[in-house]
Design an enzyme around this catalytic site. Sequence first.
Site, short mmCIF file in Angstrom:
data_model
loop_
_atom_site.label_atom_id
_atom_site.label_comp_id
_atom_site.label_asym_id
_atom_site.label_seq_id
_atom_site.Cartn_x
_atom_site.Cartn_y
_atom_site.Cartn_z
N HIS A 1 -13.41 -3.69 10.42
CA HIS A 1 -13.15 -4.87 9.57
C HIS A 1 -11.65 -5.02 9.32
CE1 HIS A 1 -14.49 -1.11 7.86
NE2 HIS A 1 -13.65 -1.27 6.86
N ASP B 1 -7.88 -5.72 0.56
CA ASP B 1 -8.94 -5.15 -0.26
C ASP B 1 -10.20 -5.15 0.59
OD1 ASP B 1 -9.80 -3.86 -2.54
OD2 ASP B 1 -10.43 -5.69 -3.55
N THR B 2 -10.97 -4.07 0.48
CA THR B 2 -12.16 -3.91 1.31
C THR B 2 -13.36 -3.57 0.45
OG1 THR B 2 -10.89 -3.14 3.21
CG2 THR B 2 -13.19 -2.49 3.16
N THR C 1 0.85 -1.19 0.00
CA THR C 1 0.00 0.00 0.00
C THR C 1 0.89 1.24 0.00
OG1 THR C 1 -1.81 1.16 1.16
CG2 THR C 1 -0.15 0.14 2.53
#
Length: 204
Positions: free
Chosen positions: A189, A74-75, A13
């Site tokens: 999350h 990844d979300t 990232t």
Amino acid sequence: MAFSFFMELIFATNNPHKLKEVGALLGASFQLCGLREKGITDRLPEDRDTLEGNAMQKARYVYDRYALDCFADDTGLEVDALNGEPGVFSARYSRMGDPVFPEMEVSAGNVKKLLIKMEGMQNRKARFRTVIALVINGTEHLFEGRVEGNITQEPAGTSGFGYDPVFRPDGYEGTFAQMDLSMKNQISHRAIAARKLAEFLKNM
Ligand code: IMP
């Protein structure tokens, strides 16, 4: 004699907030590096149709090309009444399909589109889901974090980012955007998935 052990790990990232958030969860035994710090400027491929696929595609790319142990995330926001939309398309929802809001800032457009598509809908159940894919010593591992909740009728709150103003997690009065950021970062999350990753790494 005290013996300390540091393991270097790449987080695929360039987002400094994610690096800080996940770095804090992994703890001091791990030296977490972003792509830029490693001199990696490639635009990572992310064209799969699932969160798992995208996360693994990014982690694999770094591992295969640079021979570095790496994880990627990844979300997506999955809304039951919209058959799991926006899901893997959460980041660019307002730029695709119908309606589109190309003139609006992307997050504001995403929220606007979501509320329009949900107008009149009673079932507002939704979840944020994060998948972290790790490639270490050539082997692949997946970790998932979920937060269940509801999509509100209108935006509320100014904290956070993305869909936070319209997502109210189960068991809380307000939206993610009305919550103290450090509180959100503990229950999110991403935090749940990152804690599973940390647990795995610590037991390795
Ligand atoms: P990413 O995979 O972390 O880049 O997330 C994809 C998209 O999901 C982002 O562009 C946001 O729109 C949305 N998103 C991810 N995490 C969150 C969150 O914690 N709150 C609100 N929106 C989020």
